[in-house]
Scaffold this motif. Structure first.
Motif, mmCIF file in Angstrom:
data_model
loop_
_atom_site.group_PDB
_atom_site.id
_atom_site.type_symbol
_atom_site.label_atom_id
_atom_site.label_comp_id
_atom_site.label_asym_id
_atom_site.label_seq_id
_atom_site.Cartn_x
_atom_site.Cartn_y
_atom_site.Cartn_z
ATOM 1 N N ILE A 169 -8.917 -5.029 19.856
ATOM 2 C CA ILE A 169 -8.418 -4.256 18.722
ATOM 3 C C ILE A 169 -9.444 -4.369 17.595
ATOM 4 C CG2 ILE A 169 -6.619 -4.120 16.962
ATOM 5 C CD1 ILE A 169 -4.709 -5.293 19.120
ATOM 6 N N ASP A 170 -9.926 -3.221 17.118
ATOM 7 C CA ASP A 170 -10.943 -3.240 16.067
ATOM 8 C C ASP A 170 -10.691 -2.099 15.089
ATOM 9 O OD1 ASP A 170 -11.707 -0.967 17.473
ATOM 10 O OD2 ASP A 170 -13.508 -1.881 18.341
ATOM 11 N N ASP A 171 -11.570 -1.989 14.099
ATOM 12 C CA ASP A 171 -11.400 -0.969 13.061
ATOM 13 C C ASP A 171 -11.479 0.444 13.642
ATOM 14 O OD1 ASP A 171 -11.141 -2.936 11.158
ATOM 15 O OD2 ASP A 171 -13.236 -2.848 10.501
ATOM 16 N N GLU A 172 -12.275 0.627 14.681
ATOM 17 C CA GLU A 172 -12.391 1.951 15.294
ATOM 18 C C GLU A 172 -11.071 2.400 15.893
ATOM 19 O OE1 GLU A 172 -15.057 4.299 18.699
ATOM 20 O OE2 GLU A 172 -15.542 2.246 18.123
ATOM 21 N N LEU A 173 -10.357 1.483 16.534
ATOM 22 C CA LEU A 173 -9.046 1.812 17.088
ATOM 23 C C LEU A 173 -8.069 2.165 15.973
ATOM 24 C CD1 LEU A 173 -6.988 1.966 19.390
ATOM 25 C CD2 LEU A 173 -6.632 -0.504 19.127
ATOM 26 N N ILE A 174 -8.063 1.406 14.900
ATOM 27 C CA ILE A 174 -7.173 1.692 13.771
ATOM 28 C C ILE A 174 -7.454 3.084 13.215
ATOM 29 C CG2 ILE A 174 -6.460 0.964 11.465
ATOM 30 C CD1 ILE A 174 -5.637 -0.969 13.693
ATOM 31 N N ARG A 175 -8.729 3.420 13.041
ATOM 32 C CA ARG A 175 -9.091 4.753 12.526
ATOM 33 C C ARG A 175 -8.653 5.855 13.475
ATOM 34 N NH1 ARG A 175 -13.818 1.979 10.721
ATOM 35 N NH2 ARG A 175 -14.902 2.513 12.670
ATOM 36 N N ALA A 176 -8.728 5.598 14.783
ATOM 37 C CA ALA A 176 -8.335 6.610 15.762
ATOM 38 C C ALA A 176 -6.830 6.849 15.752
ATOM 39 C CB ALA A 176 -8.801 6.190 17.156
ATOM 40 N N LEU A 177 -6.050 5.800 15.538
ATOM 41 C CA LEU A 177 -4.596 5.930 15.558
ATOM 42 C C LEU A 177 -4.037 6.472 14.248
ATOM 43 C CD1 LEU A 177 -3.587 2.562 17.277
ATOM 44 C CD2 LEU A 177 -3.481 4.844 18.290
ATOM 45 N N ARG A 178 -4.733 6.224 13.144
ATOM 46 C CA ARG A 178 -4.181 6.515 11.822
ATOM 47 C C ARG A 178 -3.718 7.966 11.636
ATOM 48 N NH1 ARG A 178 -8.462 5.572 8.067
ATOM 49 N NH2 ARG A 178 -8.063 3.341 8.343
ATOM 50 N N PRO A 179 -4.503 8.993 12.005
ATOM 51 C CA PRO A 179 -4.043 10.370 11.735
ATOM 52 C C PRO A 179 -2.713 10.699 12.397
ATOM 53 C CG PRO A 179 -6.385 10.354 12.252
ATOM 54 C CD PRO A 179 -5.875 8.981 12.560
ATOM 55 N N TYR A 180 -2.524 10.265 13.632
ATOM 56 C CA TYR A 180 -1.267 10.571 14.311
ATOM 57 C C TYR A 180 -0.108 9.862 13.625
ATOM 58 C CZ TYR A 180 1.942 11.717 18.085
ATOM 59 O OH TYR A 180 3.010 12.221 18.811
#
Length: 294
Positions: free
Chosen positions: A16-27
């Motif tokens: 789990i990293d910042d890239e995953l958080i950014r990918a999930l955030r819009p949805y």
């Protein structure tokens, strides 16, 4: 997967990293936007208040306590996976809107918290189906099927925890008692052919997208009349949690080939198990990030 039963096991592979958080955030922001508008309006706080301004401590869903966040995470992930994977029946599912505004306790919690920041407490879950999606015919634009069910998160997902989720708690000591029978299987078996969530979706579509979903609204109105022929229903169970220490790769806790005898509804059923590591940290980081600049 059989003609009437599907099972998907999803296991975390990358950290789990910042890239995953950014990918999930819009949805996640899209899923919570309607409720955010409603709750902020009711509490009379701005949608994007300054961090130090009145009500800035009560922004939805950032302000919610841990248990409430975990419940919402499961419901949003359930919707995301409906749209990302091919489920039983190979239907195309649409999620016009999530039903988070219909959570009266959260609405009251935010109203009070905006006026008294010391009133931090846990809140109970929303009543009704955790998830509802629509199967809309591409030609007629009418709703011809819907998918509904339960989405659960557990920080420690073991066989014992899964059994309690599905079958209910013990009535008496585990060695002597019997299950109360109030778990997820019972929720599925007693699900209404036309649950209240369909009425709530119909109401929201009339309010927010009447022209775009005109045919869908009319078809829902017909199906919701007392005594009307029901729309076909697919059941859906989504369970997510942290990987138990003894859980082997590829191991499932729910049946993978056919539903168990406890499921008696007889409808098409899709089950998804999501196994992660550090899931609590993922949920906190994700919900802390919503509607906040990079």
């Amino acid at each position: 997967m059989t003609n009437n039963y599907g099972h998907i096991l999803l296991e975390q592979k990358a950290a789990i990293d910042d890239e995953l958080i950014r990918a999930l955030r819009p949805y996640f922001e899209s899923a919570h936007l309607d409720a955010r508008d409603v709750f902020h309006h009711t509490a009379r706080i701005d949608l994007h208040p300054d961090a130090h301004g009145p009500g800035g401590n009560a922004r939805y869903p950032n302000c919610l306590p841990p248990t409430a966040r975990k419940g919402l995470f499961g419901e949003v992930m359930a919707g995301m996976l409906v749209q990302a994977y091919q489920f039983i029946g190979q239907h195309h599912w649409s999620i016009p809107i999530f039903l988070f505004r219909y959570h009266a306790e959260v609405e009251a919690y935010i109203f009070a918290l905006a006026r008294d920041p010391a009133r931090v407490r846990e809140v109970s879950g929303r009543h009704g189906n955790d998830f509802i999606g629509l199967g809309i015919d591409p030609a007629t634009k009418e709703v011809v099927r819907f998918i509904a069910g339960e989405a659960k998160w557990r920080a420690s997902l073991t066989p014992a925890v899964m059994n309690e989720l599905m079958l209910g708690e013990w009535d008496g000591p585990a060695a002597e008692g019997v299950r109360k029978g109030d778990g997820i299987w019972n929720e599925m078996n007693t699900g209404l052919p036309a649950p209240q969530g369909l009425e709530q979706i119909s109401s929201l579509l009339r309010e927010k997208a009447r022209d775009e979903y005109a045919e869908a609204i009319v078809s829902l109105d017909r199906a919701l009349l007392l005594g009307a022929a029901p729309i076909s229903r697919t059941d859906y169970i989504f369970v997510a949690g942290n990987k138990a220490a003894r859980r082997a790769a590829g191991q499932t806790y729910l049946p993978s080939n056919a539903p168990p005898p406890e499921y008696t509804a007889g409808r098409p059923l899709q089950v998804v198990e999501l196994v992660v590591s550090g899931g609590v940290d993922l949920i906190d980081r994700l919900y802390d990030s919503l509607w906040k600049p990079e």
